[in-house]
Design an enzyme around this catalytic site. Structure first.
Site, PDB file in Angstrom:
ATOM      1  CD  GLU A  47     -10.617  50.835 -10.378  1.00  0.00           C
ATOM      2  OE1 GLU A  47     -10.579  50.706  -9.053  1.00  0.00           O
ATOM      3  OE2 GLU A  47     -11.345  50.080 -10.982  1.00  0.00           O
ATOM      4  CE  LYS A 128     -11.526  46.598 -12.756  1.00  0.00           C
ATOM      5  NZ  LYS A 128     -12.154  47.657 -11.541  1.00  0.00           N
ATOM      6  CB  CYS A 196      -9.095  47.706  -8.997  1.00  0.00           C
ATOM      7  SG  CYS A 196      -9.982  47.506  -7.360  1.00  0.00           S
TER       8      CYS A 196
HETATM    9  N1  CDT Z   1     -12.939  48.599  -8.351  1.00  0.00           N
HETATM   10  C1  CDT Z   1     -12.870  47.340  -8.076  1.00  0.00           C
HETATM   11  O1  CDT Z   1     -12.387  46.586  -8.853  1.00  0.00           O
HETATM   12  N2  CDT Z   1     -13.015  46.898  -6.769  1.00  0.00           N
HETATM   13  C2  CDT Z   1     -13.197  45.655  -6.640  1.00  0.00           C
HETATM   14  C3  CDT Z   1     -14.353  45.576  -5.606  1.00  0.00           C
HETATM   15  C4  CDT Z   1     -15.056  44.364  -5.817  1.00  0.00           C
HETATM   16  S1  CDT Z   1     -16.336  44.452  -5.040  1.00  0.00           S
HETATM   17  C5  CDT Z   1     -16.878  42.695  -5.489  1.00  0.00           C
HETATM   18  C6  CDT Z   1     -11.883  44.977  -6.066  1.00  0.00           C
HETATM   19  O2  CDT Z   1     -11.739  43.945  -6.344  1.00  0.00           O
HETATM   20  O3  CDT Z   1     -11.054  45.560  -5.231  1.00  0.00           O
END
Ligand code: CDT
Length: 346
Positions: A47, A128, A196
């Site tokens: 990502e 996303k 992600c």
């Molecule tokens: N980039 C991303 O989506 N990171 C999120 C972190 C969540 S922090 C509440 C993840 O789901 O890994």
């Protein structure tokens, strides 16, 4: 019928706030060249691969913010990024690349594209859907932010599965198939892309596999120690990182199994600016939920596996044969309600 492909996750280590995008793209090209040596046909990058994970910063300078985004309709023509697509094409390797997209109307999206080397162009784009974190920064200056709701709009392209050409030999095509013959599991591979946080939402996987997806691919940036945002309770940093890694693998393995599909995950990881720690754990997972290959470092690393898409058939035709076993007359709440509504108190 064997449908084998050698695939890879191209994990990318630390990218600092002042990194030059051209240098980062050179790192990605080196990973692609390693993939070519191993006869890989598909490489999945993380990502927001091209820059530091800027949503952790509250950025007031428009000039700085602009640098983190690719502008315009066609990312393959972004001057700093074009060399990567050119390399993919000349090596004959398909790539999935995550990046921050600024569209011509000025909207920001957390986007990834599937570039087909045999077609020489992007054949699918995903934005996303599940944006985590907050719109406003935390009052506590010591807390790490996740300002995706500030910089990005929730994806508006849905979850469109697609077929990628040129990856498996003798794939059934509309032009070659005889009328009445079953083509299920015989055509070009069916893909779904996530980004992600999407990987934690079973709805997204199910929508793709309702379209027959055999391979779900995603990049991620996951903080190693963000208990102010995570569901997990606060804990010492080493335990917090192990827990974040555990959850990352858990959702990938469980969803691969429950959807009878392979999956490839690719981490942007390591210590950005010497202080923002992101987990590694890029992995390739089978439809039975087993990890076939995984990253051993938190640096630039290629994770490779040879997979056979015909292994999806067991789950898709037995335990998770949707047509025979799903009971949609009982699933109504799923698309009628967003938050939780508890039963009345006793
Ligand atoms: N980039 C991303 O989506 N990171 C999120 C972190 C969540 S922090 C509440 C993840 O789901 O890994």
């Amino acid at each position: 019928m064997s449908r084998q492909i050698t695939v890879a996750a191209a994990q990318v280590g630390a990218v600092h706030r002042d990194a030059d995008k051209k240098d980062t793209v050179q790192r990605l090209i080196r990973l692609l060249q390693k993939a070519a040596e191993k006869e890989v046909k598909l490489v999945v990058f993380p990502e927001c691969t091209l820059t530091t994970f800027f949503p952790r910063h509250f950025i007031e300078s428009q000039e700085e913010l602009d640098k983190y985004f690719e502008h315009g309709e066609d990312v393959t023509q972004s001057p700093d990024v074009k060399p990567l697509f050119d390399e993919a094409r000349s090596q004959g390797i398909d790539i999935v690349l995550g990046y921050a997209e600024r569209d011509p109307d000025g909207k920001g999206w957390n986007t990834c594209v599937y570039f087909s080397a045999s077609e020489g162009k992007v054949i699918s784009k995903y934005r996303k859907v599940h944006l985590p974190g907050t719109k406003e920064p935390f009052a506590d200056p010591a807390a790490t932010n996740q300002l995706e709701k500030r910089y990005f709009t929730p994806g508006n392209l849905g979850f469109p599965a697609f077929r990628a050409p040129g990856l498996v030999p003798d794939a059934a095509k509309q032009s070659t198939v005889k009328e009445g013959d079953s083509t299920t599991g015989k055509g070009d591979p069916i893909f779904g892309m996530l980004i992600c946080n999407d990987r934690r939402w079973p709805e997204a996987w199910r929508i793709y596999t309702l379209q027959g997806a055999e391979l779900i691919v995603f990049g991620f940036n996951t903080g190693a120690n963000m208990s102010h945002l995570w569901g997990s309770k606060p804990m010492p940093p080493d335990k917090a990182e192990a827990e974040a890694l555990f959850h990352s693998k858990l959702v990938q393995q469980a969803n691969s199994y429950m959807n009878a599909c392979f999956s490839i995950s690719s981490a942007r990881c390591g210590l950005d600016d010497g202080k923002y720690d992101l987990i590694g754990g890029s992995a390739i997972c089978s439809p039975e939920g087993h990890i076939l290959a995984e990253a051993k470092t938190k640096e630039d690393e290629l994770v490779v596996a040879k997979i056979d898409l015909s292994e999806c058939r067991q789950g898709k035709e037995k335990t998770f044969d949707y047509a025979r076993h799903r009971r949609i007359e009982t699933y109504g709440l799923i698309d009628k309600q967003t938050g939780v509504v508890e039963p009345d108190l006793l």
